[in-house]
Design a protein around this motif. Sequence first.
Motif, PDB file in Angstrom:
ATOM      1  N   HIS A  12       0.816  -1.206   0.000  1.00  0.00           N
ATOM      2  CA  HIS A  12       0.000   0.000   0.000  1.00  0.00           C
ATOM      3  C   HIS A  12       0.854   1.263   0.000  1.00  0.00           C
ATOM      4  O   HIS A  12       0.495   2.260   0.633  1.00  0.00           O
ATOM      5  N   ALA A  13       1.959   1.228  -0.693  1.00  0.00           N
ATOM      6  CA  ALA A  13       2.880   2.365  -0.669  1.00  0.00           C
ATOM      7  C   ALA A  13       2.200   3.650  -1.138  1.00  0.00           C
ATOM      8  O   ALA A  13       2.540   4.736  -0.681  1.00  0.00           O
ATOM      9  N   GLY A  14       1.225   3.524  -2.021  1.00  0.00           N
ATOM     10  CA  GLY A  14       0.520   4.705  -2.523  1.00  0.00           C
ATOM     11  C   GLY A  14      -0.274   5.425  -1.453  1.00  0.00           C
ATOM     12  O   GLY A  14      -0.644   6.587  -1.630  1.00  0.00           O
ATOM     13  N   GLU A  15      -0.540   4.772  -0.343  1.00  0.00           N
ATOM     14  CA  GLU A  15      -1.314   5.377   0.733  1.00  0.00           C
ATOM     15  C   GLU A  15      -0.443   6.192   1.689  1.00  0.00           C
ATOM     16  O   GLU A  15      -0.959   6.815   2.611  1.00  0.00           O
ATOM     17  N   PHE A  16       0.855   6.181   1.479  1.00  0.00           N
ATOM     18  CA  PHE A  16       1.758   6.843   2.403  1.00  0.00           C
ATOM     19  C   PHE A  16       2.511   7.956   1.691  1.00  0.00           C
ATOM     20  O   PHE A  16       2.698   7.938   0.480  1.00  0.00           O
ATOM     21  N   GLN A  17       2.976   8.868   2.480  1.00  0.00           N
ATOM     22  CA  GLN A  17       3.869   9.894   1.956  1.00  0.00           C
ATOM     23  C   GLN A  17       5.281   9.378   2.171  1.00  0.00           C
ATOM     24  O   GLN A  17       5.738   9.226   3.310  1.00  0.00           O
ATOM     25  N   LEU A  18       5.947   9.043   1.083  1.00  0.00           N
ATOM     26  CA  LEU A  18       7.288   8.467   1.168  1.00  0.00           C
ATOM     27  C   LEU A  18       8.321   9.500   0.770  1.00  0.00           C
ATOM     28  O   LEU A  18       8.102  10.321  -0.115  1.00  0.00           O
ATOM     29  N   GLU A  19       9.455   9.428   1.411  1.00  0.00           N
ATOM     30  CA  GLU A  19      10.571  10.303   1.073  1.00  0.00           C
ATOM     31  C   GLU A  19      11.803   9.426   0.920  1.00  0.00           C
ATOM     32  O   GLU A  19      12.069   8.564   1.753  1.00  0.00           O
ATOM     33  N   PHE A  20      12.537   9.602  -0.147  1.00  0.00           N
ATOM     34  CA  PHE A  20      13.725   8.800  -0.399  1.00  0.00           C
ATOM     35  C   PHE A  20      14.967   9.667  -0.218  1.00  0.00           C
ATOM     36  O   PHE A  20      15.006  10.813  -0.651  1.00  0.00           O
ATOM     37  N   ALA A  21      15.981   9.109   0.420  1.00  0.00           N
ATOM     38  CA  ALA A  21      17.207   9.855   0.668  1.00  0.00           C
ATOM     39  C   ALA A  21      18.398   8.921   0.552  1.00  0.00           C
ATOM     40  O   ALA A  21      18.292   7.726   0.820  1.00  0.00           O
ATOM     41  N   GLU A  22      19.519   9.462   0.178  1.00  0.00           N
ATOM     42  CA  GLU A  22      20.776   8.729   0.139  1.00  0.00           C
ATOM     43  C   GLU A  22      21.448   8.938   1.490  1.00  0.00           C
ATOM     44  O   GLU A  22      21.963  10.015   1.775  1.00  0.00           O
ATOM     45  N   LEU A  23      21.388   7.915   2.342  1.00  0.00           N
ATOM     46  CA  LEU A  23      21.886   8.075   3.706  1.00  0.00           C
ATOM     47  C   LEU A  23      23.382   8.307   3.784  1.00  0.00           C
ATOM     48  O   LEU A  23      23.873   8.865   4.752  1.00  0.00           O
ATOM     49  N   LYS A  24      24.117   7.874   2.797  1.00  0.00           N
ATOM     50  CA  LYS A  24      25.574   8.053   2.854  1.00  0.00           C
ATOM     51  C   LYS A  24      25.945   9.527   2.850  1.00  0.00           C
ATOM     52  O   LYS A  24      27.007   9.903   3.295  1.00  0.00           O
ATOM     53  N   SER A  25      25.053  10.363   2.329  1.00  0.00           N
ATOM     54  CA  SER A  25      25.377  11.784   2.220  1.00  0.00           C
ATOM     55  C   SER A  25      24.849  12.599   3.402  1.00  0.00           C
ATOM     56  O   SER A  25      25.001  13.804   3.431  1.00  0.00           O
ATOM     57  N   GLU A  26      24.215  11.948   4.379  1.00  0.00           N
ATOM     58  CA  GLU A  26      23.725  12.698   5.528  1.00  0.00           C
ATOM     59  C   GLU A  26      23.872  11.885   6.809  1.00  0.00           C
ATOM     60  O   GLU A  26      23.926  10.664   6.785  1.00  0.00           O
ATOM     61  N   ILE A  39      11.702   4.034   8.831  1.00  0.00           N
ATOM     62  CA  ILE A  39      12.858   4.309   7.980  1.00  0.00           C
ATOM     63  C   ILE A  39      13.277   2.975   7.380  1.00  0.00           C
ATOM     64  O   ILE A  39      13.636   2.051   8.109  1.00  0.00           O
ATOM     65  N   ALA A  40      13.196   2.829   6.066  1.00  0.00           N
ATOM     66  CA  ALA A  40      13.604   1.600   5.384  1.00  0.00           C
ATOM     67  C   ALA A  40      14.984   1.833   4.794  1.00  0.00           C
ATOM     68  O   ALA A  40      15.201   2.798   4.063  1.00  0.00           O
ATOM     69  N   VAL A  41      15.923   0.957   5.115  1.00  0.00           N
ATOM     70  CA  VAL A  41      17.307   1.098   4.664  1.00  0.00           C
ATOM     71  C   VAL A  41      17.703  -0.172   3.938  1.00  0.00           C
ATOM     72  O   VAL A  41      17.537  -1.273   4.457  1.00  0.00           O
ATOM     73  N   ILE A  42      18.231  -0.022   2.720  1.00  0.00           N
ATOM     74  CA  ILE A  42      18.606  -1.171   1.904  1.00  0.00           C
ATOM     75  C   ILE A  42      20.090  -1.469   2.076  1.00  0.00           C
ATOM     76  O   ILE A  42      20.936  -0.626   1.810  1.00  0.00           O
ATOM     77  N   MET A  43      20.398  -2.658   2.539  1.00  0.00           N
ATOM     78  CA  MET A  43      21.758  -3.174   2.701  1.00  0.00           C
ATOM     79  C   MET A  43      22.745  -2.172   3.315  1.00  0.00           C
ATOM     80  O   MET A  43      23.776  -1.863   2.725  1.00  0.00           O
ATOM     81  N   PRO A  44      22.454  -1.680   4.511  1.00  0.00           N
ATOM     82  CA  PRO A  44      23.394  -0.735   5.123  1.00  0.00           C
ATOM     83  C   PRO A  44      24.683  -1.437   5.555  1.00  0.00           C
ATOM     84  O   PRO A  44      24.653  -2.611   5.916  1.00  0.00           O
ATOM     85  N   ASP A  45      25.786  -0.698   5.507  1.00  0.00           N
ATOM     86  CA  ASP A  45      27.041  -1.271   5.986  1.00  0.00           C
ATOM     87  C   ASP A  45      27.079  -1.175   7.508  1.00  0.00           C
ATOM     88  O   ASP A  45      26.185  -0.590   8.145  1.00  0.00           O
ATOM     89  N   ALA A  46      28.106  -1.744   8.124  1.00  0.00           N
ATOM     90  CA  ALA A  46      28.192  -1.794   9.584  1.00  0.00           C
ATOM     91  C   ALA A  46      28.213  -0.398  10.198  1.00  0.00           C
ATOM     92  O   ALA A  46      27.615  -0.171  11.256  1.00  0.00           O
ATOM     93  N   GLY A  47      28.874   0.548   9.538  1.00  0.00           N
ATOM     94  CA  GLY A  47      28.931   1.919  10.049  1.00  0.00           C
ATOM     95  C   GLY A  47      27.562   2.573  10.082  1.00  0.00           C
ATOM     96  O   GLY A  47      27.212   3.256  11.047  1.00  0.00           O
ATOM     97  N   MET A  48      26.767   2.342   9.027  1.00  0.00           N
ATOM     98  CA  MET A  48      25.426   2.926   8.987  1.00  0.00           C
ATOM     99  C   MET A  48      24.516   2.263  10.008  1.00  0.00           C
ATOM    100  O   MET A  48      23.710   2.928  10.660  1.00  0.00           O
TER     101      MET A  48
END
Length: 175
Positions: A12-26, A39-48
């Motif tokens: 139901h992603a269309g029912e939500f307000q989603l925001e996408f960000a590149e976490l490596k840059s913030e 917060i959904a994070v795809i394959m974060p490294d150990a540091g993240m």
Amino acid sequence: AHMDIITPLLYHAGEFQLEFAELKSEEPSEARFGKFDCIAVIMPDAGMIKKLRPFREKVLIVNRCAEDFHYISTPHRETVEQLVSANIRRAGTPAKAICLDPADTVDPVLEARKEGFRDACKTAGIKPVMLRVKPDVDFIRSGLDKLLTDPGVPLVICSPMRSLTGVVLEWAGRH
């Protein structure tokens, strides 16, 4: 309880307000993430993963398992079985199937991938070769070199971790 977070994101992603960000840059912060329900994070490294720990109740990790976090993962066993089976069929018979097996690595995703490799070999009637490797490029290369005993037999190599894939591709390019 985890499905309460996952299901709406998937179906139901269309029912939500989603925001996408590149976490490596913030840098993750309460000011940045406080307004989000998830917060959904795809394959974060150990540091993240370490940086996200203060927000773990909100974090959904995709394709990586981490203690005290919610996570969802692809069906690794079935996916690897399908890919390896397809490559064994393309290679023809006889083929040699090799799976790089990182020494001293305990990870449920890695174990599922290795089981998928074994499933594909069993279905194809091929004896699986589990090549124990260390995180050392020369060690991996020399282990693979030892398997080049019959130049007429195609090799199907399963690299169950992305950190090993580059070594395999470089090695295959040389041969």
